[in-house]
Scaffold this motif. Structure first.
Motif, short mmCIF file in Angstrom:
data_model
loop_
_atom_site.label_atom_id
_atom_site.label_comp_id
_atom_site.label_asym_id
_atom_site.label_seq_id
_atom_site.Cartn_x
_atom_site.Cartn_y
_atom_site.Cartn_z
N ASP A 234 -23.75 17.65 -31.74
CA ASP A 234 -22.96 18.56 -32.58
C ASP A 234 -23.93 19.59 -33.16
N ASP A 284 -22.52 20.84 -28.00
CA ASP A 284 -21.29 21.36 -28.60
C ASP A 284 -21.63 22.30 -29.76
N HIS A 286 -20.54 23.83 -32.44
CA HIS A 286 -19.33 23.74 -33.23
C HIS A 286 -19.29 24.75 -34.37
N THR A 337 -20.56 24.19 -25.15
CA THR A 337 -19.30 24.66 -25.70
C THR A 337 -19.57 25.77 -26.71
N TYR A 338 -18.50 26.49 -27.06
CA TYR A 338 -18.61 27.61 -28.00
C TYR A 338 -17.35 27.66 -28.83
N ASN A 339 -17.49 27.33 -30.10
CA ASN A 339 -16.31 27.16 -30.95
C ASN A 339 -15.88 28.47 -31.60
N ALA A 352 -14.65 24.06 -27.30
CA ALA A 352 -15.39 23.08 -28.10
C ALA A 352 -14.66 21.74 -28.16
#
Length: 467
Positions: A234, A284, A286, A337-339, A352
């Motif tokens: 995270d 991730d 986040h 991922t890309y929040n 995400a």
């Protein structure tokens, strides 16, 4: 760290075995050597196939006592001991020398002995005086006991359970020839770290300052988190182009207002690990903060991440329906991922992971919240998005298993920092997921993760699900 906790701050253990071995009646001495042992895949698989009933962890607490730092105390937990508690039972800590002497008391130097009293027996847990040393940067890419092994010992010297803390750098690849290869990554039970980049060694009184004690969430750097079996990181990234450090660094990892280090320092650690293993990792992102301050900052960050990770980045069009074999066969084993929904459409940036985050500050409220989450999981609520259109709405979820102090908690230091909060939580979370929620777990994320046994619980459950 959860978003709320960030605003406030402006956030293994190993598979053991049940054996029968004689313990000398009056062991003594603290000698014994330690050697690095390269363990074969066959050996690690045989260990992984044994469900533990004793675990060795590294506690999160740290303090200064008589001018000396006391930290990383070993914590021993046990359950389902054959014959139950008997008067005179002990927890004995031995020096680890080699795999051939692991769980063999003869020839193993005793480091510490603790007689189990009624309170310890009821808690099935004890904190020892002995501490786990810090590891050398880049170490732990093979599997072996770390310095010690522990045993549950009867009054007559019989060892009824033993265990140690091992690195688990290859646990996914170790299971490659099982049903796990055909499993979807989002359906696995993955150990995770909350605010993974908020790591820092305890440095004494300076680490006891409010801004630090409510910012640091991990003891181990990203390489060592991954080496000990974590597969979900995270991450929180901040755009700070004007820090007066005399460099052109523009992106940092952070926890709230606490700036940690240049992002590229942490991406280098992930690169080092993934280049030396066959593991599949979720990176991730986040939180992305301050990126709207400058046009093009989002693209600049994505370009930097692609530059750092391009060799291993899995394209987002694989979707969260991809199996482990899909990642292995493609050679692309890093999911980034890309929040930010306005900037997630790039080819290599995935939606995400969904955080199931309770925003609670007591163990009781955390248990209540996670109970509700697991009830929803049992009813299939989190699978609904994966049955609809578009498939991009389908994404895994993480049980965020940590306390979140509010503003008053920080002002009054009610929790005595995140180290103490993790000490309150991690043993409970381990018990909940071992005894009640193992079949439902996907990602479980902790602060100071070595204070829980989530890594080994996850490996065992994945073996059960995918024989």
């Amino acid at each position: 760290m959860s978003e709320n906790r960030s605003a406030v701050i402006a956030s293994l253990l190993l598979f053991g075995c049940v054996i029968s071995s004689a313990l000398p009646a009056a062991p003594g001495g603290t000698g014994g050597g330690y050697q690095m042992l390269k363990q074969s895949r066959a050996s690690s698989n045989s260990i992984a196939n044994i469900m533990p009933n004793l675990s060795v962890g590294v506690g999160s607490l740290a303090r200064v006592v008589d001018g000396q730092i006391q930290e990383r105390q070993l914590e021993i937990s046990w359950w389902s001991i054959d014959g139950g508690y008997q008067e005179g039972d002990q927890i004995v800590l031995y020096q680890y020398v080699s795999e051939t002497s692991f769980c063999q008391s003869m020839g193993s130097a005793v480091i510490e002995q603790t007689t189990i009293d009624a309170e310890m027996a009821n808690a099935s847990w004890v904190r020892l005086n002995s501490s786990m040393p810090h590891w050398v940067a880049g170490d732990l890419i093979d599997e072996r006991c770390q310095y010690y092994w522990a045993a549950y010992v009867r009054l007559d010297g019989q060892i009824v359970a033993c265990n140690c803390l091992r690195a688990r750098p290859n646990w996914m690849a170790d299971l490659k020839d099982t049903g796990i290869s055909a499993a979807k990554l989002r359906e696995l039970y993955l150990p995770g770290t909350h605010d993974a980049a908020a790591y820092e060694r305890y440095a004494g009184l300076s680490s006891d300052q409010i801004d630090t004690k409510y910012a640091i969430t991990q003891d181990e750097d990203l390489f060592h988190q991954l080496s000990f079996g974590v597969r979900y990181l995270d991450m929180r990234i901040i755009f700070s182009p004007n820090l007066p450090n005399g460099t052109d660094v523009r992106f940092y990892t952070h926890h709230g207002s606490y700036i940690l280090r240049p992002l590229v320092n942490d991406t280098a650690l992930v690169r080092e690990f993934i280049s030396r293993t066959e593991e599949i990792i979720i990176f991730d992102i986040h939180g992305v903060d301050n990126l709207d301050q400058e046009p093009g900052a989002h693209q600049e960050l994505q370009d930097l991440l692609y530059q750092e990770f391009s060799q291993w980045m899995a394209p987002a069009n694989m979707t969260w329906e991809a199996t482990l074999n899909d990642f292995w066969s493609s050679g692309k084993r890093l999911i980034v991922t890309y929040n930010d929904p306005n900037h997630v459409g790039a080819p290599y940036f995935w939606p995400a992971v969904k955080h199931q985050w309770g925003d609670v500050n007591t163990v009781e409220d955390l248990e209540s919240y996670l109970t509700g989450v697991m009830e929803d999981a049992a009813q299939g609520q989190f699978e609904l998005a994966c049955r609809g259109i578009p498939i991009a709405n389908c994404r895994p979820w993480s049980a965020m298993s940590e306390l979140t102090p509010n503003s008053l908690d920080v002002m009054t230091d009610r929790l005595d920092g995140l180290r103490n909060a993790a000490d309150l939580v991690n043993r409970n979370v381990t018990n909940w997921f071992r005894d009640r929620w193992s079949e439902l777990a996907t990602i479980v994320s902790l602060d100071f993760f070595l204070g829980g046994n989530i890594v080994n619980l996850a490996i065992a459950e994945n073996q059960r699900r995918y024989p």
